[in-house]
Design a protein around this motif. Structure first.
Motif, PDB file in Angstrom:
ATOM      1  N   UNK A 562      -6.856  29.291 -19.528  1.00  9.95           N
ATOM      2  CA  UNK A 562      -5.453  29.942 -19.147  1.00  9.95           C
ATOM      3  C   UNK A 562      -5.456  29.727 -17.319  1.00  9.95           C
ATOM      4  N   UNK A 563      -3.858  29.670 -17.318  1.00  5.13           N
ATOM      5  CA  UNK A 563      -3.483  29.462 -16.395  1.00  5.13           C
ATOM      6  C   UNK A 563      -2.985  30.832 -15.670  1.00  5.13           C
ATOM      7  N   UNK A 564      -2.720  31.895 -16.306  1.00  8.43           N
ATOM      8  CA  UNK A 564      -2.580  33.369 -15.565  1.00  8.43           C
ATOM      9  C   UNK A 564      -3.493  33.570 -14.560  1.00  8.43           C
ATOM     10  N   UNK A 565      -2.563  33.275 -12.640  1.00  6.55           N
ATOM     11  CA  UNK A 565      -2.603  33.536 -11.771  1.00  6.55           C
ATOM     12  C   UNK A 565      -4.335  35.002 -11.876  1.00  6.55           C
ATOM     13  N   UNK A 566      -4.148  35.390 -12.596  1.00  6.28           N
ATOM     14  CA  UNK A 566      -5.160  36.389 -12.726  1.00  6.28           C
ATOM     15  C   UNK A 566      -6.275  35.875 -13.555  1.00  6.28           C
ATOM     16  N   UNK A 567      -6.342  34.874 -13.930  1.00  8.25           N
ATOM     17  CA  UNK A 567      -6.721  33.850 -14.842  1.00  8.25           C
ATOM     18  C   UNK A 567      -8.846  34.248 -13.610  1.00  8.25           C
ATOM     19  N   UNK A 568      -9.894  34.412 -14.353  1.00  2.53           N
ATOM     20  CA  UNK A 568     -10.990  34.116 -14.040  1.00  2.53           C
ATOM     21  C   UNK A 568     -11.703  32.968 -13.269  1.00  2.53           C
ATOM     22  N   UNK A 569     -10.996  31.799 -13.853  1.00  2.08           N
ATOM     23  CA  UNK A 569     -10.972  30.523 -13.140  1.00  2.08           C
ATOM     24  C   UNK A 569      -9.448  29.557 -12.392  1.00  2.08           C
ATOM     25  N   UNK A 570      -8.387  30.862 -12.096  1.00  2.75           N
ATOM     26  CA  UNK A 570      -7.277  30.400 -11.793  1.00  2.75           C
ATOM     27  C   UNK A 570      -7.422  30.018  -9.800  1.00  2.75           C
ATOM     28  N   UNK A 571      -8.889  30.732  -9.512  1.00  4.11           N
ATOM     29  CA  UNK A 571      -8.952  30.353  -7.792  1.00  4.11           C
ATOM     30  C   UNK A 571      -7.762  30.394  -6.600  1.00  4.11           C
ATOM     31  N   UNK A 572      -7.425  28.857  -6.254  1.00  2.00           N
ATOM     32  CA  UNK A 572      -6.463  28.882  -5.635  1.00  2.00           C
ATOM     33  C   UNK A 572      -5.368  27.926  -5.900  1.00  2.00           C
ATOM     34  N   UNK A 573      -4.199  28.607  -7.247  1.00  2.00           N
ATOM     35  CA  UNK A 573      -3.927  27.229  -7.641  1.00  2.00           C
ATOM     36  C   UNK A 573      -4.180  26.665  -8.700  1.00  2.00           C
ATOM     37  N   UNK A 574      -5.088  27.010  -8.914  1.00  2.00           N
ATOM     38  CA  UNK A 574      -6.150  26.525 -10.371  1.00  2.00           C
ATOM     39  C   UNK A 574      -7.330  25.379  -9.671  1.00  2.00           C
ATOM     40  N   UNK A 575      -7.588  25.412  -8.243  1.00  2.00           N
ATOM     41  CA  UNK A 575      -8.062  24.698  -7.732  1.00  2.00           C
ATOM     42  C   UNK A 575      -8.447  25.970  -6.645  1.00  2.00           C
TER      43      UNK A 575
END
Length: 631
Positions: A562-575
């Motif tokens: 998932x690319x949701x901003x609240x996702x567990x592994x989204x961190x800082x814009x996906x990084x």
């Protein structure tokens, strides 16, 4: 007699069912599954429908604390004991309980009415029985950290929920019915990796370090046992979640930061894929000259510093390998099941021939003529041990690409034990016997097994030996140099590139590298191996420290897609900036060490680069994550 039915999910067979109450007995009846897959067990074997349609759970007045403490695994072994009162309470709430989740047949929990109802109610009943609370995702549904009940069964619904930038069929978790790799398959994979021309030369080189044969065997045993342990570590998360290396890298690097890790590993694999294909093409050229002497005229034509005979041999190997690779992982499994044992047959035959010609008295386990002091011998043993670990550095990252297909964790460990400690030690002993015997038979020590076979005055033996080592080279190409780039490229563009397209792209890039030019420049090879190899070690350290020390082996599988901003592994814009920073810093340390030892010679030559890089990556990552208060 009045009968009450409550909708639920079968805790024994993990499929839709209903519970019927009749005269103080709870009878569990299984509905006909909507899909054929639902009728299969977790091991993919078809259940007997007559035996699977009905089972009874009688009343058992066992304290809940005893159940929660001593019998959690029995819940999923068809021995689920609950008192009548507890079972009725849970069934009325339409709650399906697994160890760490509430779900419906592994599908997305937000679509399950039972889960939504259970989430709205108190968790006290769940905690009273199991001593822990279910974990819910941002969509309101439960989410598993135990993918043996999650990802492998829920790939269809996961595909609907996953972001197209992170998911395709080959990156998705492997369902249990597609996990066909037994312990022998893992064993054969390691045989294919070790039983190659490069593996032969490497094993023989360990006996040239100047230390005695028994010291080499001790160092080799310790080193390969360390590799065995490290492989089990890196293979476990991919087996648990059924995911390949680039998806597992999202846990520590972020859903987009994993592309950096995939690119590093993919570049190494692509270059070596071309190099190994070129090595195998030399054996093809030898066979052509043996049976078609007129083909020597093709050497007068040259293009891009490779003659016509070389181009024909290289393209033949390139097309032949691609044909096998494009058949998929199941065909690859069957192919490597054949490769490793085939090389063993030839190696045993070659050893028997050498012994018959040289005799037992001429053999020695010490190939080098150096004389070392006690301190130097101790350092040589440490050097040999670290060389063994460094030899498997690439697969220490992407072994998960294979362990995800294992039928069980025990099968994976058995295959690793047979393929690493047992197989590597036996192959090394055969190698040193053949190499030392070649000095007596041919007058000089020959480190190349293909060259030894070519010296045998028998066309049949030359053909069989050459074909065998061609197959062996293809085997290591599959294991170490093809599967990883294919998954890595698929991870970069999952919407447009799957495993087969990724493999095709990797094959084309391997030709564009012009490996014959690359091989002719030893300095270029040294720089490449030193720089990129020293980056692989910190990446391993970061990933393992994150999974075992930071995440505590708890990874919600659905969050990896998932690319949701609240996702567990989204961190800082996906990084994960902390992970990237730890990788860069530890990479600078390991690269600097390799440059100072291998190229600049500012430090004594040694093989501590991989160890330093892995430890630095792990220590820096844990320290920075805890300082940033991230989990």
């Amino acid at each position: 007699m009045r009968q009450e039915a409550y909708p639920g999910v079968c805790l024994v067979y993990s499929s839709p069912c209903f519970l019927a109450r009749k005269d103080r007995r709870i009878t569990l009846r299984r509905r006909v599954p909507p899909h054929p897959q639902d009728a299969a067990g977790r091991d993919g074997q078809r259940r007997n429908p007559r035996r699977a349609t009905r089972s009874s759970v009688t009343e058992a007045f066992i304290p809940r604390a005893v159940l929660a403490r001593f019998f959690p695994s029995l819940l999923f072994a068809r021995l689920f004991f609950l008192s009548y009162r507890q079972a009725l309470l849970l069934v009325k709430q339409s709650t399906y309980i697994c160890r760490n989740r509430i779900c419906h047949r592994g599908r997305d929990s937000s679509r399950c009415p039972a889960v939504n109802h259970a989430r709205a109610t108190s968790h006290r009943q769940v905690m009273a029985v199991f001593g822990r609370r279910p974990c819910f995702n941002q969509h309101g549904g439960a989410m598993s950290t135990s993918p043996l009940f999650d990802a492998p069964h829920g790939s269809s619904d996961l595909a609907e929920q996953a972001d197209a930038r992170l998911h395709n069929r080959d990156l998705a978790p492997v369902p249990h019915d597609r996990r066909t790799w037994t312990g022998y398959s893992i064993f054969a994979m390691w045989m294919s990796d070790v039983h190659s021309v490069g593996g032969y030369t490497f094993a023989a080189s360990l006996f040239l370090l100047g230390i005695s044969g028994w010291q080499v065997l001790i160092a080799l045993t310790v080193g390969i046992l360390v590799v065995y342990m490290l492989m089990n570590w890196v293979g476990k998360p991919s087996y648990m979640h059924g995911i390949p290396f680039p998806v597992m890298a999202r846990v520590s690097m972020g859903v987009m930061g994993a592309n950096l890790a995939a690119m590093i590993r993919g570049i190494v694999g692509i270059v070596w894929y071309g190099v190994q294909t070129y090595f195998a093409s030399k054996a093809v050229a030898t066979l052509l000259l043996l049976f078609i002497p007129a083909s020597a005229a093709l050497r007068e034509v040259s293009f891009l510093k490779l003659d016509g005979l070389g181009w024909i041999s290289f393209l033949f190997m390139w097309i032949f390998q691609l044909f096998i690779f494009q058949r998929g992982m199941e065909t690859i499994r069957k192919f490597i099941d054949f490769c490793g044992p085939a090389v063993y047959v030839v190696m045993f035959a070659l050893m028997a021939w050498i012994l018959s010609q040289a005799g037992l008295g001429s053999l020695s386990l010490t190939l080098g003529g150096k004389t070392l002091t006690g301190t130097q011998q101790f350092a040589g043993m440490g050097n040999a041990m670290l060389l063994v670990v460094s030899y498997f550095a690439a697969l220490l990252l992407n072994f998960g690409d294979f362990s995800r297909f294992a039928r069980s964790e025990q099968q994976m460990k058995v295959g690793n034990f047979l393929g690493l400690p047992v197989n590597f030690i036996v192959f090394a002993i055969i190698t040193v016997i053949v190499t030392s015997g070649s000095a007596s038979v041919f007058g000089s020590m020959i480190m190349d097994p293909v060259a030894i076979v070519a010296h045998i005055q028998n066309k049949v033996a030359v053909v069989i030996g050459s074909l065998t080592f061609i197959v062996a080279t293809m085997g290591i190409n599959i294991v170490a140099n093809f599967v990883s780039p294919a998954y890595d490229l698929a991870n970069l563009f999952p919407k447009h590139v799957d495993f087969k397209r990724g493999g095709l792209i990797a094959s084309i890039l391997a030709v564009l590298v012009c490996p014959w030019i690359f091989v002719d420049s030893p300095k270029a090879i040294t720089i490449f191996v030193s720089v990129f190899g020293s980056v692989l070690a910190p990446l391993y350290g970061v990933m393992m420290a994150d999974f075992y020390l930071i995440k505590k082996q708890q990874v919600p599988t659905a969050e990896l897609y998932t690319m949701a901003p609240t996702g567990r592994f989204y961190y800082d814009g996906g990084w994960n900036k902390v992970g990237v920073a730890a990788l860069v810093l530890s990479g600078c340390i390991s690269v600097g060490w390799e440059l100072c030892t291998q190229l600049l010679h500012a430090l004594p030559e040694n093989n501590f680069g991989w160890l330093i890089g892995a430890v630095a990556g792990a220590v820096l990552y844990v320290a920075m994550m805890r300082f940033a208060r991230r989990t």
